[in-house]
Design an enzyme around this catalytic site. Structure first.
Site, PDB file in Angstrom:
ATOM      1  N   SER A 208      -3.662  -9.605  -4.145  1.00  0.00           N
ATOM      2  CA  SER A 208      -4.320 -10.701  -4.593  1.00  0.00           C
ATOM      3  C   SER A 208      -3.422 -11.892  -4.183  1.00  0.00           C
ATOM      4  O   SER A 208      -4.249 -12.889  -4.048  1.00  0.00           O
ATOM      5  CB  SER A 208      -4.519 -10.656  -5.863  1.00  0.00           C
TER       6      SER A 208
ATOM      7  N   GLU B  92     -10.102  -1.085 -12.645  1.00  0.00           N
ATOM      8  CA  GLU B  92     -10.297  -2.565 -12.656  1.00  0.00           C
ATOM      9  C   GLU B  92     -11.974  -2.734 -12.860  1.00  0.00           C
ATOM     10  O   GLU B  92     -12.508  -1.806 -12.236  1.00  0.00           O
ATOM     11  CB  GLU B  92      -9.853  -3.097 -11.301  1.00  0.00           C
TER      12      GLU B  92
HETATM   13  O1  KIV Z   1      -3.831  -7.156  -5.999  1.00  0.00           O
HETATM   14  C1  KIV Z   1      -3.959  -7.168  -7.217  1.00  0.00           C
HETATM   15  O2  KIV Z   1      -3.278  -7.986  -7.574  1.00  0.00           O
HETATM   16  C2  KIV Z   1      -4.492  -5.961  -7.944  1.00  0.00           C
HETATM   17  C3  KIV Z   1      -4.587  -6.262  -9.195  1.00  0.00           C
HETATM   18  C4  KIV Z   1      -5.965  -7.180  -9.505  1.00  0.00           C
HETATM   19  C5  KIV Z   1      -4.848  -5.038 -10.039  1.00  0.00           C
HETATM   20  O3  KIV Z   1      -4.528  -5.094  -7.609  1.00  0.00           O
END
Ligand code: KIV
Length: 262
Positions: A44, A180
């Site tokens: 992310s 998720e």
């Molecule tokens: O990339 C990320 O931050 C994640 C979370 C949403 C669990 O995979």
């Protein structure tokens, strides 16, 4: 807080909720680690820090760089590194990229997205000495294939698929699973169907712990706030107010004052 081991993380199931939060740099890792069990260097970061529309263009080099920083900032916290899109397409690719994580950082585990379809990869990684976190439900790396971010578990077929995914991942050797964007009751059923901890994000309160993206929960990321995100502070407003004050004091020459000069 003492660094958790895989077995102590697993023992938390049924006794206390696990606290996971994303971290992308040493500065925040140090702050965030004070009350977290696990830091996730999530891909992310490609959105909130990289400014991209999705996670798909994140690279191994990026994940290694950010993981190194997080491990330096929080040396006593369990760290999981996300494997970016395209880095675990087959066993050989998955193994060589996972090796980079262990050789070039001190991350404790890696995370890959996918359910039963990825079980063979998880098994291959676990058989070769890696600690693997699964990730099921809404898979951000599938956003283009699915045409958007779709909440999962809306019908019984979906629920049974998620349970089968979790069980396949556990069977393959994963020590923990992130779930998720799943209807809360279904996520609870998934958590109850396996003996390893299931950590939710947008998956209700019946799972074994929670994870949030730190820039979301601190209110720093303004472009989009998902329904499941609780903002524990209004970071964007706080930052903007501080910068406005600084700019004003520079213009009015009240900064630097006599306390801030040599
Ligand atoms: O990339 C990320 O931050 C994640 C979370 C949403 C669990 O995979």
């Amino acid at each position: 807080m003492k660094k958790l081991s895989i077995s102590s993380i697993q023992k938390c199931k049924g006794s206390r909720k696990l606290v996971m939060i994303t971290a992308y740099d040493a500065l925040f890792a140090r702050l965030l680690s004070e009350s977290s069990d696990i830091l996730l260097v999530g891909d992310s970061l490609n959105m909130s820090f990289g400014g991209n529309a999705d996670t798909l263009s994140a690279t191994m080099d990026q994940m290694i760089y950010h993981t190194q920083a997080v491990c330096k900032g929080a040396p006593d916290t369990f760290v999981i590194t996300d494997m970016p899109f395209g880095t675990y397409m087959d066993e050989t690719t998955a193994l060589s990229n996972a090796l980079r994580v262990y050789r070039e950082t001190s991350a404790d585990a890696i995370k890959i997205e996918g359910g039963a379809d990825k079980a063979h990869l998880i098994k291959h990684l676990c058989d070769n000495g890696f600690a693997v976190c699964g990730h099921i439900g809404l898979l951000p790396q599938s956003v283009r294939a699915e045409g958007g971010y779709k909440v999962k578990g809306k019908n019984e077929h979906d629920a049974l698929t998620l349970i089968a995914d979790a069980q396949a991942i556990q069977q393959a050797g994963a020590f923990i699973i992130v779930i998720e964007g799943v209807i809360a009751e279904v996520a609870t059923r998934v958590a109850n169907s396996v003996s390893i901890p299931v950590i939710g994000i947008g998956a209700g309160n019946g799972v074994d712990g929670q994870v949030l993206v730190f820039s979301d929960m601190l209110g720093l990321y303004e472009p989009f706030v998902p329904k499941f995100v609780k903002q524990y502070m209004n970071g964007a407003v706080a930052v903007k107010e501080a910068i406005e004050k600084y700019a004003d004091e520079v213009q009015t020459r009240s900064f630097p004052d006599e306390n801030h000069v040599y």
